[in-house]
Structures are given as structure tokens and as C-alpha cells.
Motif scaffolding. Structure first.
Motif, mmCIF file in Angstrom:
data_model
loop_
_atom_site.group_PDB
_atom_site.id
_atom_site.type_symbol
_atom_site.label_atom_id
_atom_site.label_comp_id
_atom_site.label_asym_id
_atom_site.label_seq_id
_atom_site.Cartn_x
_atom_site.Cartn_y
_atom_site.Cartn_z
ATOM 1 N N GLY A 37 0.835 -1.208 0.000
ATOM 2 C CA GLY A 37 0.000 0.000 0.000
ATOM 3 C C GLY A 37 0.866 1.253 0.000
ATOM 4 O O GLY A 37 0.584 2.219 -0.705
ATOM 5 N N HIS A 38 1.933 1.227 0.764
ATOM 6 C CA HIS A 38 2.833 2.389 0.812
ATOM 7 C C HIS A 38 3.514 2.579 -0.543
ATOM 8 O O HIS A 38 3.699 3.702 -1.003
ATOM 9 C CB HIS A 38 3.887 2.218 1.910
ATOM 10 N N ARG A 39 3.876 1.453 -1.171
ATOM 11 C CA ARG A 39 4.540 1.549 -2.487
ATOM 12 C C ARG A 39 3.589 2.206 -3.502
ATOM 13 O O ARG A 39 3.981 3.096 -4.249
ATOM 14 C CB ARG A 39 4.942 0.146 -2.956
ATOM 15 N N ARG A 40 2.331 1.760 -3.481
ATOM 16 C CA ARG A 40 1.351 2.359 -4.404
ATOM 17 C C ARG A 40 1.067 3.814 -4.037
ATOM 18 O O ARG A 40 0.804 4.649 -4.893
ATOM 19 C CB ARG A 40 0.053 1.538 -4.399
ATOM 20 N N GLY A 41 1.136 4.084 -2.751
ATOM 21 C CA GLY A 41 0.946 5.461 -2.283
ATOM 22 C C GLY A 41 2.024 6.381 -2.842
ATOM 23 O O GLY A 41 1.764 7.541 -3.178
ATOM 24 N N ALA A 42 3.234 5.865 -2.961
ATOM 25 C CA ALA A 42 4.333 6.674 -3.513
ATOM 26 C C ALA A 42 4.054 7.006 -4.984
ATOM 27 O O ALA A 42 4.419 8.082 -5.456
ATOM 28 C CB ALA A 42 5.655 5.932 -3.356
ATOM 29 N N ASP A 43 3.405 6.083 -5.706
ATOM 30 C CA ASP A 43 3.033 6.375 -7.110
ATOM 31 C C ASP A 43 2.023 7.520 -7.154
ATOM 32 O O ASP A 43 2.053 8.354 -8.057
ATOM 33 C CB ASP A 43 2.417 5.144 -7.797
ATOM 34 N N THR A 44 1.106 7.535 -6.172
ATOM 35 C CA THR A 44 0.107 8.612 -6.133
ATOM 36 C C THR A 44 0.792 9.969 -5.920
ATOM 37 O O THR A 44 0.338 10.978 -6.465
ATOM 38 C CB THR A 44 -0.921 8.358 -5.004
ATOM 39 N N VAL A 45 1.863 9.974 -5.139
ATOM 40 C CA VAL A 45 2.582 11.238 -4.896
ATOM 41 C C VAL A 45 3.010 11.831 -6.235
ATOM 42 O O VAL A 45 2.838 13.024 -6.490
ATOM 43 C CB VAL A 45 3.816 11.010 -3.976
ATOM 44 N N ARG A 46 3.527 10.971 -7.088
ATOM 45 C CA ARG A 46 3.982 11.445 -8.395
ATOM 46 C C ARG A 46 2.816 12.029 -9.207
ATOM 47 O O ARG A 46 2.906 13.127 -9.758
ATOM 48 C CB ARG A 46 4.590 10.248 -9.110
ATOM 49 N N THR A 47 1.691 11.287 -9.239
ATOM 50 C CA THR A 47 0.510 11.753 -9.984
ATOM 51 C C THR A 47 0.053 13.119 -9.475
ATOM 52 O O THR A 47 -0.272 14.009 -10.257
ATOM 53 C CB THR A 47 -0.672 10.762 -9.766
ATOM 54 N N VAL A 48 -0.001 13.248 -8.145
ATOM 55 C CA VAL A 48 -0.528 14.484 -7.551
ATOM 56 C C VAL A 48 0.438 15.655 -7.787
ATOM 57 O O VAL A 48 0.004 16.776 -8.059
ATOM 58 C CB VAL A 48 -0.851 14.251 -6.053
ATOM 59 N N ASP A 50 2.437 15.961 -10.401
ATOM 60 C CA ASP A 50 2.240 16.319 -11.820
ATOM 61 C C ASP A 50 1.026 17.215 -11.956
ATOM 62 O O ASP A 50 1.068 18.257 -12.602
ATOM 63 C CB ASP A 50 1.970 15.071 -12.676
ATOM 64 N N ALA A 51 -0.085 16.785 -11.333
ATOM 65 C CA ALA A 51 -1.345 17.521 -11.470
ATOM 66 C C ALA A 51 -1.217 18.918 -10.851
ATOM 67 O O ALA A 51 -1.696 19.898 -11.427
ATOM 68 C CB ALA A 51 -2.484 16.745 -10.816
ATOM 69 N N CYS A 52 -0.580 19.017 -9.705
ATOM 70 C CA CYS A 52 -0.423 20.332 -9.056
ATOM 71 C C CYS A 52 0.417 21.242 -9.936
ATOM 72 O O CYS A 52 0.104 22.430 -10.082
ATOM 73 C CB CYS A 52 0.232 20.186 -7.685
ATOM 74 N N GLY A 53 1.457 20.695 -10.527
ATOM 75 C CA GLY A 53 2.297 21.468 -11.439
ATOM 76 C C GLY A 53 1.463 22.001 -12.604
ATOM 77 O O GLY A 53 1.509 23.194 -12.922
ATOM 78 N N PRO A 217 -3.794 5.407 -2.154
ATOM 79 C CA PRO A 217 -3.305 4.812 -3.408
ATOM 80 C C PRO A 217 -4.306 4.947 -4.570
ATOM 81 O O PRO A 217 -3.902 4.876 -5.728
ATOM 82 C CB PRO A 217 -3.082 3.334 -3.043
ATOM 83 N N ASP A 218 -5.568 5.154 -4.259
ATOM 84 C CA ASP A 218 -6.585 5.305 -5.314
ATOM 85 C C ASP A 218 -6.810 6.761 -5.704
ATOM 86 O O ASP A 218 -7.580 7.053 -6.615
ATOM 87 C CB ASP A 218 -7.944 4.744 -4.839
ATOM 88 N N PHE A 219 -6.211 7.688 -4.977
ATOM 89 C CA PHE A 219 -6.452 9.121 -5.199
ATOM 90 C C PHE A 219 -5.770 9.527 -6.512
ATOM 91 O O PHE A 219 -4.627 9.188 -6.773
ATOM 92 C CB PHE A 219 -5.864 9.915 -4.030
ATOM 93 N N GLY A 220 -6.495 10.228 -7.355
ATOM 94 C CA GLY A 220 -5.931 10.618 -8.660
ATOM 95 C C GLY A 220 -6.213 12.056 -8.996
ATOM 96 O O GLY A 220 -6.741 12.826 -8.185
ATOM 97 N N LYS A 221 -5.837 12.409 -10.223
ATOM 98 C CA LYS A 221 -5.992 13.776 -10.724
ATOM 99 C C LYS A 221 -7.433 14.280 -10.586
ATOM 100 O O LYS A 221 -7.686 15.408 -10.192
ATOM 101 C CB LYS A 221 -5.584 13.774 -12.192
ATOM 102 N N GLU A 222 -8.379 13.375 -10.899
ATOM 103 C CA GLU A 222 -9.797 13.763 -10.814
ATOM 104 C C GLU A 222 -10.199 14.101 -9.388
ATOM 105 O O GLU A 222 -10.960 15.042 -9.155
ATOM 106 C CB GLU A 222 -10.694 12.627 -11.299
ATOM 107 N N ASP A 223 -9.688 13.304 -8.448
ATOM 108 C CA ASP A 223 -10.013 13.566 -7.035
ATOM 109 C C ASP A 223 -9.444 14.908 -6.600
ATOM 110 O O ASP A 223 -10.077 15.661 -5.861
ATOM 111 C CB ASP A 223 -9.438 12.457 -6.143
ATOM 112 N N LEU A 224 -8.239 15.186 -7.086
ATOM 113 C CA LEU A 224 -7.614 16.468 -6.740
ATOM 114 C C LEU A 224 -8.451 17.619 -7.301
ATOM 115 O O LEU A 224 -8.716 18.614 -6.617
ATOM 116 C CB LEU A 224 -6.190 16.524 -7.306
ATOM 117 N N ILE A 225 -8.879 17.457 -8.531
ATOM 118 C CA ILE A 225 -9.683 18.510 -9.155
ATOM 119 C C ILE A 225 -11.009 18.677 -8.408
ATOM 120 O O ILE A 225 -11.462 19.805 -8.193
ATOM 121 C CB ILE A 225 -9.873 18.234 -10.658
#
Ligand code: IPE
Ligand code: IPE
Ligand code: MG
Length: 242
Positions: A37-48, A50-53, A217-225
């Protein structure tokens, strides 16, 4: 209709803070070890990031490891520290490409030496970048930060740089780990918990909260928006009549 980046919200918070929670539950639901779960969470960090940028957020503070998280089983703590070091090592070139400036807050000296070294290397390498400032809260506790702030104030007084009568909220803010950053405009917590868990106690005084049931780990660009859109609907009064 799901929101997309093309359908960008207009009122973009300057500073977003996130309590990234729910990695363990995400793994448990799938019969996987918590570390997955933590490993997948680290992938979400990257997605978020990117989206914030893309959206033009200036500051993103991520609660990655709390003062209290040291209480977790040794194996989990070790896995988290390894993941942190790996994340920093592998993602720094991407941060350079994306013009991300890395910063960190917390009692960083408590981190394992290898983590500290990599962290300082990544901070140094990205220090001239001018895009998103990514602030990792590591071995961070809000109460500990306030205590460290009081000690720093007393130091300044002892050295004759500050007079007791000059202390006000502005001056005190300058003695916190976050002295270089504005207060967060929006706080997001994933996985549905309704508490601060010792995060940015001072800085969140007037921050808008957004809690989602989605696990990190399921949080994505859409959730951020969606969170930013909800923020855009809020009426911030800061105690005044509006
Ligand atoms: C957040 O996920 C990551 C850290 C606190 C390091 P958790 O590990 O707290 O996940 P849950 O709350 O057990 O689901
Ligand atoms: C808060 O999550 C800390 C981080 C996200 C790093 P926790 O999972 O540790 O918080 P509690 O224990 O549920 O309050
Ligand atoms: Mg948790």
C-alpha cells in the motif's frame, strides 16, 4: 460528469496540504502486505505532483511520516524509510525535468542517515527550480514544531536578537519549520478520517478542509480537481463579516 484537467477549476489554491492516509487499508482490502500500500501510495505522490504542477499550485505539503508513526512495527518503519530513500533517488531527475523544488519539514535528524543524505542531496539538486515547491513532512509533528519554535524564539532572545515585547503571531511564524511558506489554503485528508493527527496545528488555523473516503493509493488527478472545485465554492471569511 467526471472532471478533467481540460475542464480546469478557476480558483486554484496557492498552497495545498495533504494527509495521505489509507495505504494500509488499501493493501488489506486486496490481501496484500501494508508495505505494498505504501509503495502504491508513492506512485500517487507522483501523480498528484504532476497535477499540481499542471494546475499552477505553488506549494504542496505532503504528510509522509508523523512523529507518532515511529510507534509502528519496526519492519514497517524500515520499509517506509527505504521507500522514502528510493523515492527521492529515483524521482529527483523527474523533479528536475518538471522544475519542482523539494523541501522538507520535521525533525529530519531523526531519519536514518542514508535517508537524510539522499534528502539533502535532492533538496540541494532541486533548489534552483522555480515551479511547484513540494514540501515533505517527515518525522513531523505539529506540537513538536511549536516546541521547537519556542526554543528557537528563546535562543533569539538570549542572543539579543529579539525582545520579548516584539513577539507576536508574525514573529512566531518565522520560528516555525514552515517560515518560508504561506499557510495552506486547502487541506485534503484521504480515507475518511476526521482528524488532524498532529499535522500543521498552527498553520491550518484558517485552512479549508476537504475529506474524501478515497484511499490514498486510489487518489488521482480527478479527485484532486474535485477537491479544488469544492474549495472554489467555499466562502473564506477569516472571522470578518462578509
Ligand atoms: C498512510 O497510510 C501512510 C502513513 C501514515 C505513513 P496508513 O499506513 O496510515 O494507512 P491506514 O490508515 O492504516 O489505512
Ligand atoms: C497521519 O496518518 C500521518 C500521515 C499520513 C503521515 P496516521 O494514519 O498516522 O494517523 P492516525 O493514527 O490514524 O491518526
Ligand atoms: Mg492511517
Amino acid at each position: 460528469m467526471p472532471a478533467t484537467v481540460n475542464d480546469e477549476p478557476r480558483n486554484i489554491p496557492r498552497h495545498i496540504a495533504i494527509i495521505m492516509d489509507g495505504n494500509g487499508r488499501w493493501a488489506r482490502e486486496r490481501g496484500l502486505p501494508r508495505t505494498e500500500g505504501h509503495r502504491r501510495g508513492a506512485d500517487t505522490v507522483r501523480t498528484v505532483c504532476d497535477a499540481c504542477g499542471e494546475l499552477g499550485v505553488d506549494f504542496l505539503t505532503l504528510y509522509a511520516f508523523s512523529s507518532e508513526n515511529w510507534k509502528r512495527p519496526k519492519r514497517e518503519v524500515q520499509a517506509l524509510m527505504k521507500l522514502l530513500e528510493q523515492f527521492l533517488r529515483t524521482r529527483t531527475p523527474e523533479m528536475m525535468e518538471q522544475n519542482i523544488r523539494l523541501q522538507a519539514i520535521g525533525r529530519l535528524h531523526a531519519l536514518p542517515p542514508a535517508c537524510q543524505q539522499q534528502l539533502h542531496r535532492s533538496i540541494e539538486q532541486t533548489s534552483q527550480n522555480t515551479g511547484l515547491t513540494l514540501i515533505l513532512a517527515l518525522s513531523y509533528g505539529g506540537r513538536e514544531e511549536i516546541v521547537d519554535g519556542v526554543k528557537s524564539l528563546l535562543d533569539s532572545i538570549e542572543r539579543g536578537h529579539l525582545d520579548k515585547g516584539m513577539i507576536d503571531t508574525e514573529v512566531f511564524s518565522k520560528h516555525l519549520y514552515t517560515r518560508y511558506y504561506p499557510d495552506p489554503d486547502l487541506l485534503i485528508r484521504t480515507s475518511g478520517e476526521m482528524r488532524l493527527s498532529n499535522f500543521l496545528l498552527w498553520q491550518l488555523s484558517y485552512t479549508e478542509f476537504y475529506i474524501t473516503e478515497t484511499l490514498w493509493p486510489d487518489f488521482g488527478k480527478e479527485d484532486l480537481i474535485n477537491a479544488i472545485r469544492a474549495y472554489g465554492q467555499r466562502h473564506r471569511r477569516f472571522g470578518a463579516v462578509a
